[in-house]
Scaffold this active site. Sequence first.
Site, short mmCIF file in Angstrom:
data_model
loop_
_atom_site.label_atom_id
_atom_site.label_comp_id
_atom_site.label_asym_id
_atom_site.label_seq_id
_atom_site.Cartn_x
_atom_site.Cartn_y
_atom_site.Cartn_z
N GLU A 1 70.51 50.95 37.05
CA GLU A 1 71.28 51.98 36.33
C GLU A 1 71.90 52.98 37.30
OE1 GLU A 1 71.62 52.42 32.66
OE2 GLU A 1 73.26 53.38 33.71
N ASP B 1 75.94 53.47 37.84
CA ASP B 1 76.56 54.75 37.47
C ASP B 1 77.29 55.37 38.65
OD1 ASP B 1 75.27 54.20 35.12
OD2 ASP B 1 73.98 55.96 35.13
N SER C 1 75.56 51.84 28.84
CA SER C 1 75.35 52.38 30.18
C SER C 1 76.57 52.17 31.06
CB SER C 1 74.19 51.66 30.87
OG SER C 1 72.97 52.09 30.37
#
Length: 571
Positions: A289, A293, A488
Amino acid sequence: MRLISLLHLAAVLSGGNANPLGRDAMVVHESGAVPSGFSHAGPVSPSQEITLRIALVQSDIAGLQEKTYAVSDPANALYRQHLTPEEVAEYVKPSSETISAVNEWLSGNDIAAKSISPAGDMLQISLSVSKADELLATQFSLFTHVASGTTNIRTLAYSVPASVQNHIQFVHPTIAFVPPLTSGPGFTVVHRKREATPTARSSDEVPESCANSVTPACLQALYGFPTAKATNSAANILAVSGYIDQWANSDDLAEFLSIFLPELEGSSFNLQTLDGGENIQTLSEAGDEADFDVEYAIGMAPGVPVTFISVGDDFFDDAGGFLDTVNFILAEPAATRPTVLTTSYGFNEDELPASVLVEMCNAYMQLGAIGISVLFASGDGGVSGLQPTECTTFVPSAPGGCPFVTSVGGTTGVPPEVGASLSGGGFSNVFTTPEYQIGDVAAYLASIGNEYSGLYNVSGRGLPDVSAQAIDVEFIWMGELFFFTGTSCSTPIFASMVSLLNDRLIAAGKPVLGFLNPFLYSPLGRAALTDITVGNNPGCGTDGFFARTGWDPVTGLGTPNFELLLAAVGL
Ligand SMILES: *[C@@H]1O[C@H](CO)[C@@H](O)[C@H](O)[C@H]1NC(C)=O
């Protein structure tokens, strides 16, 4: 049996026995039950030290709400005249009566509290379990989250003296049973190693390959992301928050840029940490993640400084980590404070007590009031919330159900994009439909009639607000190429575009966007988004909601278009 006797004990204790001042009865302040998935795991050592947060009643939250809407509404004369953190603190600081009532209570129990928010509305105390039992007329014990084996100290009810009840929102963590976030985001992750296929760059045509495999070039073509570097870097920071030891790896970022965006090679991110957060750079410890990001924030918002905020587990409670992040940002000097905050972690709304959800929402409102756009992923379980789960009624995600958060859902495919079936969407059970989307929600509900009646809340805030690509987005993790899937993906993509709009606004001598939703739902804002009208988000044994013309609880108002958004913000 054991649980019943525990509750009984809490009720007995709250009868007034444990009142050190002897003049003011203890009253139950909050109570709950053990949710499914958790089980009682026996007593806790009375000498065990615990840390609790006490959220105090803020002096004028309604006033701040009114002001926040005023500075966020394009139709208001105050639009984008954001408040300073000091002005915000005036609204949220507790009254002197609140401070003295709470101080008297704590000092009467020989407990020292420290303030952990700039306005003094959040206190922290550390004390033994036996002392906490006495203070709150309760009995803390151990509870296990069965699936993960994690054990926490919680209770089923707690009391405070009648004289402080109206001055306290909650003591936390007490009755909150929050499943730990697993696999980092708690969002679907599909990992498939594959060969790199950098897509041909084209600003006006979306390559066919983008239907199966999304790259930065696809997003540039789909949404009109500019490739020119931002110019006003100093005043415009894009913050990516990371939790539960998911770390952003610099080598993965470098590899990602060298494959997909060679002109940005050498770009890096700043690191901020709180609650004991780290960012360990061992490649095998890179977080999917965090990597995704940071790679997409830097890649899609070229030249915008990106800060990775790594939030540790020192205060081992997920909601506390979210609140701490807000208080950390509120206390920051302007030079390091972000203008956009993107987060791809979340909860199901029913996992947190309403009191905590409201406090969190008011915290995001404070960020909006000072000009920070706050974006959260809407979840990857369609109408079942964060992830696909068994459910008998639809599960809204949090904190996207907070009206001051921009909730980002997912799409897939080349134009016309369709709603991704995983796209979290629905209606909050805690927050009512905000003014800015009342017409949209009413129109949507009218279009579905009685379908799903009783499965969702007709008076709730609808989510998501907007959406972006969510399926099979290429990124580098642990040195290898993978696909990432989920909202996400959508959230940092949308957040990057907001940062680029802010950059242009600053260049034109104008203030940044701040809390986005009233703008997005305004006639100008919605016209700058591409309405997604196909797709549905199954869950809870149903087909879920269906996208349609206008706002829907699958894709919100739609996907971004940079040129149109620039025009919509007046550039
Ligand atoms: C529906 O949402 C409202 C807030 O909009 C809330 O007060 C109410 O309790 C919710 N109903 C249920 C059944 O959760």
